[in-house]
Write a protein that holds these residues in place. Sequence first.
Motif, PDB file in Angstrom:
ATOM      1  N   LYS A 188      20.301   9.782  19.895  1.00 33.71           N
ATOM      2  CA  LYS A 188      20.021  11.142  19.403  1.00 33.71           C
ATOM      3  C   LYS A 188      21.149  11.594  18.487  1.00 33.71           C
ATOM      4  CE  LYS A 188      17.494  12.118  23.468  1.00 33.71           C
ATOM      5  NZ  LYS A 188      17.704  12.510  24.845  1.00 33.71           N
ATOM      6  N   ASN A 189      22.372  11.368  18.937  1.00 33.47           N
ATOM      7  CA  ASN A 189      23.545  11.729  18.158  1.00 33.47           C
ATOM      8  C   ASN A 189      23.576  10.976  16.822  1.00 33.47           C
ATOM      9  OD1 ASN A 189      26.649  10.886  17.682  1.00 33.47           O
ATOM     10  ND2 ASN A 189      26.486  13.004  18.400  1.00 33.47           N
ATOM     11  N   VAL A 190      23.269   9.686  16.880  1.00 32.37           N
ATOM     12  CA  VAL A 190      23.275   8.843  15.682  1.00 32.37           C
ATOM     13  C   VAL A 190      22.255   9.371  14.665  1.00 32.37           C
ATOM     14  CG1 VAL A 190      22.486   6.555  14.884  1.00 32.37           C
ATOM     15  CG2 VAL A 190      24.188   6.709  16.694  1.00 32.37           C
ATOM     16  N   ILE A 191      21.048   9.671  15.131  1.00 32.62           N
ATOM     17  CA  ILE A 191      20.004  10.130  14.204  1.00 32.62           C
ATOM     18  C   ILE A 191      20.367  11.484  13.587  1.00 32.62           C
ATOM     19  CG2 ILE A 191      17.575  10.837  14.022  1.00 32.62           C
ATOM     20  CD1 ILE A 191      16.863   8.546  15.891  1.00 32.62           C
ATOM     21  N   GLU A 192      20.914  12.370  14.405  1.00 33.22           N
ATOM     22  CA  GLU A 192      21.336  13.675  13.872  1.00 33.22           C
ATOM     23  C   GLU A 192      22.387  13.483  12.770  1.00 33.22           C
ATOM     24  OE1 GLU A 192      19.753  16.204  14.258  1.00 33.22           O
ATOM     25  OE2 GLU A 192      18.967  16.370  16.285  1.00 33.22           O
ATOM     26  N   ASN A 193      23.282  12.520  12.968  1.00 32.66           N
ATOM     27  CA  ASN A 193      24.333  12.247  11.978  1.00 32.66           C
ATOM     28  C   ASN A 193      23.793  11.602  10.701  1.00 32.66           C
ATOM     29  OD1 ASN A 193      26.940  13.114  13.042  1.00 32.66           O
ATOM     30  ND2 ASN A 193      26.526  11.693  14.692  1.00 32.66           N
ATOM     31  N   LEU A 194      22.775  10.723  10.868  1.00 36.63           N
ATOM     32  CA  LEU A 194      22.225   9.989   9.727  1.00 36.63           C
ATOM     33  C   LEU A 194      21.310  10.837   8.855  1.00 36.63           C
ATOM     34  CD1 LEU A 194      20.874   6.734  11.453  1.00 36.63           C
ATOM     35  CD2 LEU A 194      22.816   6.888   9.887  1.00 36.63           C
ATOM     36  N   LYS A 195      20.569  11.690   9.531  1.00 35.29           N
ATOM     37  CA  LYS A 195      19.462  12.443   8.937  1.00 35.29           C
ATOM     38  C   LYS A 195      19.735  13.041   7.547  1.00 35.29           C
ATOM     39  CE  LYS A 195      16.268  15.601  10.973  1.00 35.29           C
ATOM     40  NZ  LYS A 195      15.929  16.368  12.178  1.00 35.29           N
ATOM     41  N   PRO A 196      20.867  13.719   7.367  1.00 34.13           N
ATOM     42  CA  PRO A 196      21.087  14.348   6.059  1.00 34.13           C
ATOM     43  C   PRO A 196      21.188  13.350   4.904  1.00 34.13           C
ATOM     44  CG  PRO A 196      22.759  15.044   7.664  1.00 34.13           C
ATOM     45  CD  PRO A 196      21.979  13.960   8.304  1.00 34.13           C
ATOM     46  N   TYR A 197      21.428  12.062   5.206  1.00 30.54           N
ATOM     47  CA  TYR A 197      21.690  11.088   4.148  1.00 30.54           C
ATOM     48  C   TYR A 197      20.518  10.150   3.855  1.00 30.54           C
ATOM     49  CZ  TYR A 197      26.379  12.671   5.277  1.00 30.54           C
ATOM     50  OH  TYR A 197      27.470  13.455   5.510  1.00 30.54           O
ATOM     51  N   ILE A 198      19.464  10.222   4.655  1.00 33.64           N
ATOM     52  CA  ILE A 198      18.361   9.272   4.477  1.00 33.64           C
ATOM     53  C   ILE A 198      17.536   9.645   3.242  1.00 33.64           C
ATOM     54  CG2 ILE A 198      16.227   8.387   5.532  1.00 33.64           C
ATOM     55  CD1 ILE A 198      17.589   8.731   8.264  1.00 33.64           C
ATOM     56  N   LYS A 199      17.387   8.666   2.309  1.00 30.92           N
ATOM     57  CA  LYS A 199      16.648   8.987   1.074  1.00 30.92           C
ATOM     58  C   LYS A 199      15.144   8.826   1.291  1.00 30.92           C
ATOM     59  CE  LYS A 199      16.641   4.468  -1.165  1.00 30.92           C
ATOM     60  NZ  LYS A 199      16.998   3.637  -2.283  1.00 30.92           N
ATOM     61  N   GLU A 200      14.375   9.400   0.410  1.00 33.96           N
ATOM     62  CA  GLU A 200      12.920   9.366   0.532  1.00 33.96           C
ATOM     63  C   GLU A 200      12.396   7.933   0.462  1.00 33.96           C
ATOM     64  OE1 GLU A 200      10.969  12.238  -2.046  1.00 33.96           O
ATOM     65  OE2 GLU A 200       9.051  11.393  -1.335  1.00 33.96           O
ATOM     66  N   GLY A 201      11.449   7.612   1.294  1.00 28.41           N
ATOM     67  CA  GLY A 201      10.845   6.280   1.275  1.00 28.41           C
ATOM     68  C   GLY A 201      11.549   5.286   2.192  1.00 28.41           C
ATOM     69  N   THR A 202      12.651   5.695   2.792  1.00 28.72           N
ATOM     70  CA  THR A 202      13.404   4.800   3.691  1.00 28.72           C
ATOM     71  C   THR A 202      12.693   4.675   5.037  1.00 28.72           C
ATOM     72  OG1 THR A 202      15.472   5.383   2.629  1.00 28.72           O
ATOM     73  CG2 THR A 202      15.651   4.512   4.861  1.00 28.72           C
ATOM     74  N   VAL A 203      12.711   3.480   5.583  1.00 31.40           N
ATOM     75  CA  VAL A 203      12.141   3.231   6.914  1.00 31.40           C
ATOM     76  C   VAL A 203      13.308   3.155   7.910  1.00 31.40           C
ATOM     77  CG1 VAL A 203      10.885   1.521   8.329  1.00 31.40           C
ATOM     78  CG2 VAL A 203      10.146   1.976   5.961  1.00 31.40           C
ATOM     79  N   VAL A 204      13.121   3.727   9.098  1.00 29.86           N
ATOM     80  CA  VAL A 204      14.143   3.619  10.148  1.00 29.86           C
ATOM     81  C   VAL A 204      13.545   2.812  11.301  1.00 29.86           C
ATOM     82  CG1 VAL A 204      15.673   4.875  11.741  1.00 29.86           C
ATOM     83  CG2 VAL A 204      15.159   5.850   9.493  1.00 29.86           C
ATOM     84  N   THR A 205      14.311   1.843  11.787  1.00 32.21           N
ATOM     85  CA  THR A 205      13.870   1.036  12.929  1.00 32.21           C
ATOM     86  C   THR A 205      15.056   0.878  13.878  1.00 32.21           C
ATOM     87  OG1 THR A 205      12.758  -1.042  13.571  1.00 32.21           O
ATOM     88  CG2 THR A 205      14.358  -1.197  11.790  1.00 32.21           C
ATOM     89  N   ASP A 206      14.849   0.202  15.021  1.00 32.71           N
ATOM     90  CA  ASP A 206      15.970   0.003  15.950  1.00 32.71           C
ATOM     91  C   ASP A 206      15.836  -1.328  16.659  1.00 32.71           C
ATOM     92  OD1 ASP A 206      13.919   0.733  17.878  1.00 32.71           O
ATOM     93  OD2 ASP A 206      15.551   1.056  19.296  1.00 32.71           O
ATOM     94  N   LEU A 207      16.886  -1.689  17.421  1.00 32.90           N
ATOM     95  CA  LEU A 207      16.916  -2.975  18.131  1.00 32.90           C
ATOM     96  C   LEU A 207      17.197  -2.766  19.623  1.00 32.90           C
ATOM     97  CD1 LEU A 207      19.102  -4.920  15.506  1.00 32.90           C
ATOM     98  CD2 LEU A 207      16.638  -4.639  15.555  1.00 32.90           C
ATOM     99  N   GLY A 208      17.033  -1.556  20.106  1.00 34.25           N
ATOM    100  CA  GLY A 208      17.428  -1.220  21.472  1.00 34.25           C
ATOM    101  C   GLY A 208      16.530  -1.801  22.561  1.00 34.25           C
ATOM    102  N   SER A 209      17.107  -1.932  23.763  1.00 32.07           N
ATOM    103  CA  SER A 209      16.397  -2.552  24.894  1.00 32.07           C
ATOM    104  C   SER A 209      15.449  -1.607  25.617  1.00 32.07           C
ATOM    105  CB  SER A 209      17.421  -3.076  25.909  1.00 32.07           C
ATOM    106  OG  SER A 209      18.350  -3.916  25.287  1.00 32.07           O
ATOM    107  N   VAL A 210      15.497  -0.311  25.283  1.00 29.14           N
ATOM    108  CA  VAL A 210      14.583   0.652  25.920  1.00 29.14           C
ATOM    109  C   VAL A 210      13.739   1.308  24.836  1.00 29.14           C
ATOM    110  CG1 VAL A 210      14.399   2.689  27.405  1.00 29.14           C
ATOM    111  CG2 VAL A 210      16.309   1.104  27.722  1.00 29.14           C
ATOM    112  N   LYS A 211      12.460   1.502  25.111  1.00 30.60           N
ATOM    113  CA  LYS A 211      11.580   2.120  24.121  1.00 30.60           C
ATOM    114  C   LYS A 211      10.994   3.426  24.700  1.00 30.60           C
ATOM    115  CE  LYS A 211      12.306   0.412  21.067  1.00 30.60           C
ATOM    116  NZ  LYS A 211      13.620  -0.266  20.983  1.00 30.60           N
ATOM    117  N   GLY A 212       9.780   3.395  25.258  1.00 28.38           N
ATOM    118  CA  GLY A 212       9.184   4.549  25.944  1.00 28.38           C
ATOM    119  C   GLY A 212       9.416   5.875  25.243  1.00 28.38           C
ATOM    120  N   LYS A 213       9.947   6.824  26.015  1.00 28.44           N
ATOM    121  CA  LYS A 213      10.158   8.179  25.513  1.00 28.44           C
ATOM    122  C   LYS A 213      11.123   8.212  24.324  1.00 28.44           C
ATOM    123  CE  LYS A 213      11.480  12.569  27.570  1.00 28.44           C
ATOM    124  NZ  LYS A 213      12.922  12.544  27.852  1.00 28.44           N
TER     125      LYS A 213
END
Length: 287
Positions: free
Chosen positions: A78-103
Amino acid sequence: MEWEFNEICIVGLGLIGGSFALNLKLKGFPGKITAVDINPEAVEKGIELKIIDKGSLKYSIVSSADLVVIATPVGVYKNVIENLKPYIKEGTVVTDLGSVKGKLVYTCEELLKGVAPFVGGHPIAGTEKSGVENAVENLFVNAKFVVTPTENTDRDALEKVKNLWRNLGSEVIEMEPFYHDKVFAAVSHLPHVVAYSIVSAIDELSEDLKTNLFDYTGGGFRDFTRIAMSDPVMWRDICIENSENILRSIESFKRAIEEVERLIRAKDKEKLKEFFEKAREKRSLVK
Ligand SMILES: NC(=O)C1=CN([C@@H]2O[C@H](COP(=O)(O)OP(=O)(O)OC[C@H]3O[C@@H](n4cnc5c(N)ncnc54)[C@H](O)[C@@H]3O)[C@@H](O)[C@H]2O)C=CC1
Ligand SMILES: O=C(O)C(=O)Cc1ccc(O)cc1
C-alpha cells in the motif's frame, strides 16, 4: 519473441526482482531495465552486476517505465503504491510478484484506479536466499507463473503480462485471487511455517538436553528445514496477509500430527505404517 514493453521498472530489487531483471536480460529483452529500492546497497549491487541499467532510491524513476513490477515484501504494497502513484505515466501497466493475492489484488486495483491497470502475478519459483546478489539464472524456466485476474482486470494488460512470462520460459496459469491464497497457504505457506517451527522445537529440546542438537543433524533435517533460512520479513508479511487460510492449514496440520501422536502412544504398528504408507504414496506422485 515479441516484447511489448520498452522500459521495465522493478520496485524492490531483491532475490525475486533481481532474478526477474537478470532473466529478462538473458532472454534478450531489448528495452531498458530500471529499479527503485529503499536500500542503497541493492541498487548499487544491481548496477554493479549489470542486472539493471539504472537504479534509484527515488520512486520518480518509474516515470519513464511502461511496466512497473512490484517485488517488495507484501506488507509494504500500500505504501509503495501511494509513493509510486504520482509518477506513473499514462498507458503504464502495473504488476507484482508477491506470494499473496486475494484481497491484496483488489486493494492494488483500487489504489491505482484511474491511474494504471493492475495485473496480479506470482512466480512459483524462488529460494531461501534474499537480495539481488543471490539472483538465479533461469529461475523461471519451466516454472509456473500464476496470474490472478479479477472482473476489473484490463484484458490487454493481462495478455501483455502473460506474454512476458511466457518469454521468460514460464508456464502461465490463471487463478481467481482468493482461490490462489487457499492453494498456496497449503502447499507453500504451511511448509514454511512448519519448517520454522521444527527448528524452534529442536532449539527448545537443545535447552532441555543442555546439548546443541544442531551439531548432530543429517540429511533429513537439511532437506526439511532449508526453507527455515528464508527471509523473516517476507514470511511475517505473508502470514499476516494470508492469515485466515494459513490458520486453516495449521489446523489441518495439527490434526495430522495429533493422529501420529495418538498412533505412537497406542503403539498401533499397523495404523502407523498405513499412515506413513499413504503419505509416502501421495508424496511419490508429486512431479
Ligand atoms: N523469495 C522467494 O523465493 C519468492 C518471493 N516471492 C515474493 O517476492 C517478493 C520479494 O521477495 P524477495 O525478493 O525474496 O525478497 P528480498 O528481501 O530479497 O527483496 C525485497 C526487496 O524489497 C526492498 N524493499 C522493501 N521495502 C521497500 C519499499 N518500501 N520500497 C522499495 N523497495 C523496498 C528491500 O530493500 C529488498 O531489496 C515478496 O513479496 C515475496 O512474497 C515470490 C516468489 C518466490
Ligand atoms: O525456496 C523454496 O523452495 C520456495 O518455496 C521458494 C518460494 C517462496 C515463496 C513463494 O511464493 C514461492 C516460492
